[in-house]
Structure formats: structure tokens, C-alpha cells
Motif scaffolding. Structure first.
Motif, short mmCIF file in Angstrom:
data_model
loop_
_atom_site.label_atom_id
_atom_site.label_comp_id
_atom_site.label_asym_id
_atom_site.label_seq_id
_atom_site.Cartn_x
_atom_site.Cartn_y
_atom_site.Cartn_z
N ASN A 68 106.31 55.46 19.88
CA ASN A 68 105.01 55.97 20.51
C ASN A 68 104.65 57.27 20.60
N LYS A 69 103.50 57.68 20.04
CA LYS A 69 103.23 59.20 19.96
C LYS A 69 101.80 59.22 20.50
N VAL A 70 101.54 60.09 21.49
CA VAL A 70 100.32 60.48 21.91
C VAL A 70 100.04 61.86 21.79
N THR A 71 98.93 62.49 20.79
CA THR A 71 98.75 63.67 20.74
C THR A 71 97.55 64.12 20.71
N GLU A 72 97.11 65.46 20.80
CA GLU A 72 95.90 66.01 20.88
C GLU A 72 95.16 66.11 19.53
N LYS A 73 93.94 65.82 19.44
CA LYS A 73 93.32 66.25 18.09
C LYS A 73 93.54 67.65 17.57
N GLY A 74 93.89 67.74 16.36
CA GLY A 74 94.02 69.25 15.71
C GLY A 74 95.72 69.35 15.60
#
Lengths: 112, 116
Positions: B10-16
Motif C-alpha cells: 500500500n502506498k499513499v502519496t500526495e499529488k505531484g
């Protein structure tokens, strides 16, 4: 665009009944495969049928291939609750035998 | 290894932001595939490797996506400047050889990417 399209998109049947799913594809193929995916998991290979074969069996699974109609069917006999999953067909085109393309899948639900 | 291994799960990241997804295929498998699956949808082909070369990159959605494979083994899929529409499960699969010869694919459990 997808090479394979499954029909129906969703199927709900009673436990013990047979389930039939169909797959149509667009170009000449080397092989056609069927895979199963439980929710949120990776896909598991079920059966492979080559373009010169017309029918194949594996346990409760029966696969047919009609290259003249560019279609295949997957029959699951005597369904069980554990057969609830999504089923995908996958093909590798003779013209571009470097990738395997999946259809959109059939979501099968078995009612106990 | 015993099966295809993918990381992270699982990976949660911010736009950009940039993300890297890793796939470790079954030892000895020369063919490696990346697919993308959005919720409730089918598998979208991204790229295919035979050894370290990629005969077919036709599925990569944009130039923000790239993939490499080193030593005929581990592959990395990189997404630069992530967008919300990149959110999906990225599936890796390996096969003993080219599709026409040894079609069966062995899948990893996928990397679920969420771009906020």
C-alpha cells in the motif's frame, strides 16, 4: 482497447447450479487463458487453451474455444460458495505475441 | 522466491510526488508484466519485459510512467508527478517465457496506490 470482453459483467446463481461466462476477442490468437481473482487479491491462473484446441477440462471447469467466432466460454459445474470471485479471460494476439491482454471480467456471486 | 513479490503493498502519496513500485518475479522467469487495475475494473496492460528489454511499452499511459528491469529479475515501475487518476492497484506478473510458448502468468498481490 481491450482485446477481450466478458459477458455477462455480473452473474449471481444458487449454489449447486452451473455458471457460464463468455469471452469475445478481436484478433487471431495463440492462446486463451482464464484467470480468477478474489476481491483485492492477485489473479490465479485457471486454464489455458491453445488456438488449435476446441475444448478443455480441468476438474469442475470446462473451457471451449471457437476461433471462427473469436469467442470462448468458461463453465463451472456444481458451483460452490467459494467460487465467488471475478473471472477474466486473457489472450495473446498472433500479430503481437509480446503481451497478454485481459478482458473486463465477470463478477460471479454464488448464493448459499 | 516462491512467488511474485511486490512492494509496497500500500502506498499513499500526495499529488505531484514521485512513487516507485517494485516487483520481484519468480526466479528463472524471463517474462515480466505490469498491469493497472482500477476499482471494479479489468486489467489495463502497461508494459512487458522479456529479459531486461521491453518489446512492448504501448500501455504506458503517459511519459510520467517508466519502468526498468535489471539483471533479468527485479523490475521497478516509476510514476512521476503523480495525479489522482493514477490511483489504482498495480499488478505485476511473471512467466517462464514469451506468451506464445508459456502463457501462464503468475501474479503478485499488487501495490495499491492512492494519490491524495
Amino acid at each position: 482497447s481491450q482485446q477481450g470482453e466478458e459477458d455477462p459483467q455480473a452473474l449471481s446463481i444458487q449454489e449447486g447450479e452451473n455458471a457460464t461466462m463468455n469471452c469475445s476477442y478481436k484478433t487471431s490468437i495463440n492462446n486463451l487463458q482464464w484467470y480468477r481473482q478474489n476481491s483485492g487479491r492477485g489473479l490465479v491462473h485457471l486454464i489455458l487453451i491453445r488456438s488449435n484446441e476446441r475444448e478443455k477440462h480441468s476438474g469442475r471447469l470446462r473451457v471451449t474455444l471457437d476461433t471462427s467466432k473469436k469467442s470462448s466460454s468458461l463453465l463451472i459445474t456444481a458451483s460452490r460458495a467459494a467460487d465467488t470471485a471475478s473471472y477474466f479471460c486473457a489472450t495473446d494476439a498472433k500479430s503481437s505475441a509480446s503481451k497478454i491482454i485481459f478482458g473486463s471480467g465477470t463478477r460471479l456471486s454464488i448464493r448459499p | 522466491g516462491a512467488g511474485v513479490s511486490q512492494s509496497p503493498s500500500n502506498k499513499v502519496t500526495e499529488k505531484g510526488k514521485d512513487v516507485e513500485l517494485r516487483c520481484d518475479p519468480i526466479s528463472g522467469h524471463t517474462a515480466l508484466y505490469w498491469y493497472r487495475q482500477s476499482l471494479g475494473q479489468g486489467l489495463e496492460f502497461l508494459i512487458y519485459f522479456q529479459g531486461n528489454s521491453a518489446p512492448d511499452k504501448s500501455g504506458l499511459p503517459s511519459d510520467r510512467f517508466s519502468a526498468e528491469r535489471t539483471g533479468g529479475s527485479v523490475s521497478t515501475l516509476t510514476i512521476q508527478r503523480t495525479q489522482q487518476e493514477d490511483s489504482a492497484v498495480y499488478l505485476c506478473a511473471s512467466s517462464l517465457g514469451p506468451p506464445a510458448n508459456t502463457g501462464e502468468l503468475f501474479f503478485g498481490e499488487g501495490s495499491r496506490l492512492t494519490v491524495l
